[in-house]
Scaffold this motif. Structure first.
Motif, mmCIF file in Angstrom:
data_model
loop_
_atom_site.group_PDB
_atom_site.id
_atom_site.type_symbol
_atom_site.label_atom_id
_atom_site.label_comp_id
_atom_site.label_asym_id
_atom_site.label_seq_id
_atom_site.Cartn_x
_atom_site.Cartn_y
_atom_site.Cartn_z
ATOM 1 N N ALA A 34 0.824 -1.208 0.000
ATOM 2 C CA ALA A 34 0.000 0.000 0.000
ATOM 3 C C ALA A 34 0.855 1.254 0.000
ATOM 4 O O ALA A 34 0.426 2.320 -0.468
ATOM 5 N N ALA A 35 2.080 1.142 0.530
ATOM 6 C CA ALA A 35 2.998 2.281 0.566
ATOM 7 C C ALA A 35 3.847 2.379 -0.698
ATOM 8 O O ALA A 35 4.709 3.259 -0.807
ATOM 9 N N GLY A 36 3.626 1.477 -1.652
ATOM 10 C CA GLY A 36 4.366 1.512 -2.902
ATOM 11 C C GLY A 36 5.704 0.807 -2.862
ATOM 12 O O GLY A 36 6.590 1.099 -3.674
ATOM 13 N N HIS A 37 5.859 -0.137 -1.935
ATOM 14 C CA HIS A 37 7.137 -0.842 -1.790
ATOM 15 C C HIS A 37 6.984 -2.352 -2.019
ATOM 16 O O HIS A 37 7.586 -3.151 -1.311
ATOM 17 N N ALA A 42 9.160 -7.721 -1.073
ATOM 18 C CA ALA A 42 9.431 -9.091 -1.494
ATOM 19 C C ALA A 42 10.899 -9.436 -1.296
ATOM 20 O O ALA A 42 11.248 -10.526 -0.819
ATOM 21 N N GLU A 43 11.790 -8.513 -1.626
ATOM 22 C CA GLU A 43 13.225 -8.753 -1.488
ATOM 23 C C GLU A 43 13.623 -8.882 -0.022
ATOM 24 O O GLU A 43 14.390 -9.779 0.354
ATOM 25 N N GLY A 47 12.758 -12.574 0.454
ATOM 26 C CA GLY A 47 13.945 -12.957 -0.309
ATOM 27 C C GLY A 47 15.162 -13.271 0.529
ATOM 28 O O GLY A 47 16.230 -13.556 -0.012
ATOM 29 N N GLY A 48 15.035 -13.183 1.831
ATOM 30 C CA GLY A 48 16.156 -13.544 2.693
ATOM 31 C C GLY A 48 17.160 -12.446 2.928
ATOM 32 O O GLY A 48 18.225 -12.697 3.514
ATOM 33 N N ALA A 49 16.866 -11.223 2.476
ATOM 34 C CA ALA A 49 17.818 -10.123 2.680
ATOM 35 C C ALA A 49 17.856 -9.675 4.135
ATOM 36 O O ALA A 49 18.818 -9.049 4.574
ATOM 37 N N VAL A 50 16.794 -9.964 4.876
ATOM 38 C CA VAL A 50 16.700 -9.561 6.278
ATOM 39 C C VAL A 50 16.473 -10.798 7.132
ATOM 40 O O VAL A 50 15.683 -11.682 6.779
#
Length: 322
Positions: A34-37, A42-43, A47-50
């Motif tokens: 909803a915030a445009g992200h 997803a990343e 996606g395991g980035a965090v």
């Protein structure tokens, strides 16, 4: 080293930590979209980035939750506990009386306050307990706040608020001398990254627990997010928070506090007026959000808000890039 995101829950019955984590992550994903992200969410979240953790401590409120299965019974109900619960409810009522939705809600809140603290009534045996129960029942008739905490009865509300009182009372200890509040903070501390950056998102009583835990944390916390926090309650909570005077924990680089006007648990709207900044001049910044429906207190309702999810995703992205 991946940055860490730690969720800290609030009051309530024991829960399944893995399931709760997925619910919080899913709500944050909704808010991020909803915030445009959408892509970043997803990343970062899928996606395991965090590295995402859920700091779970509800089971510590149960008997037998001490180390080595040494039974630790909850504090017995009595005049002190009843007075503590009444004080907490009065704080909630007074906060909402300052900015009621309309005259009807203000009148209902005044009626509730009179039931919690009737004038001229003698404090005989059991009178405090009756006042708390009668006052709690009266809250369910307050327009706009009927199911403010997701409670189905005054008894359920008393059970959950009792956890707040038990944490702040700091009286229950196990056989090793460790108090309930210390064991709860230890649970949260183990989920924080001792060396790298940790973004902390805390809800309800969890905001108090996380706040105190971060004062003993040394690694950087680029963002501290508090949702539906009672930290602003001037009588029942804030004077009992440690350390005093109340100030932003030193590791925190930014503090965002979100509140809903129909969330009865929030105490005060602008925490910066009652919480001092840290050495880096970081103070809490409060933002009001408005959720549809009757039950606005759950963490997932806050996380699904773009105003909450947007800056949270941006902070995680910035730490990942750095």
């Amino acid at each position: 080293m991946r940055p860490r995101l730690v969720f800290v829950h609030g009051v309530g019955k024991p829960r399944e930590a893995k399931t709760e984590l997925e619910e919080w992550r899913a709500a944050l994903t909704v808010g991020a979209r909803a915030a445009g992200h959408s892509r970043k969410a997803a990343e970062l979240l899928d996606g395991g980035a965090v590295d995402i953790h859920f700091a779970y401590y509800s089971d510590l409120f149960l008997p037998g939750a001490a180390p080595d299965n040494e039974a630790v019974a909850p504090a017995p109900a009595g005049p002190d506990e009843d007075e503590g619960l009444r004080e907490l409810l009065l704080d909630m009522v007074d906060e909402h009386l300052e900015t009621p939705r309309d005259d009807r809600q203000a009148q209902a809140l005044r009626v509730t306050r009179n039931k919690l603290a009737p004038t001229g009534e003698e404090q005989g045996p059991g009178s405090l307990a009756r006042q708390v129960l009668v006052g709690a029942n009266a809250l369910f008739a307050v327009p706009g706040l009927r199911t403010f905490g997701g409670w189905i009865s005054a008894g359920a509300m008393k059970r959950d608020l009792h956890q707040v009182r038990r944490y702040l009372a700091r009286k229950e200890t196990d056989k090793a001398g460790l108090s309930l509040d210390r064991r709860i903070r230890a649970r949260v501390a183990t989920e924080l990254d001792p060396e790298g950056p940790t973004v902390v998102v805390a809800h309800s009583l969890g905001t108090v627990v996380a706040f105190e835990t971060l004062h003993a944390h040394s690694a950087h916390v680029p963002l501290f997010v508090t949702l539906g926090s009672p930290l602003g309650m001037r009588t029942a909570v804030r004077p009992r928070v440690r350390p005093q005077p109340v100030r932003t924990p030193e590791p925190v680089g930014r503090w965002l506090n979100f509140w809903d006007r129909d969330d009865f648990v929030t105490g005060g709207t602008e925490l910066a007026l009652c919480i001092a900044s840290n050495g880096a001049s970081v103070a809490p910044v409060s933002t009001r959000v408005d959720s549809d429906g009757l039950n606005v207190h759950p963490a997932v309702r806050y996380l699904a808000q773009p105003a909450v999810a947007g800056p949270l995703i941006e902070a995680l992205d910035a730490v990942t890039v750095a």
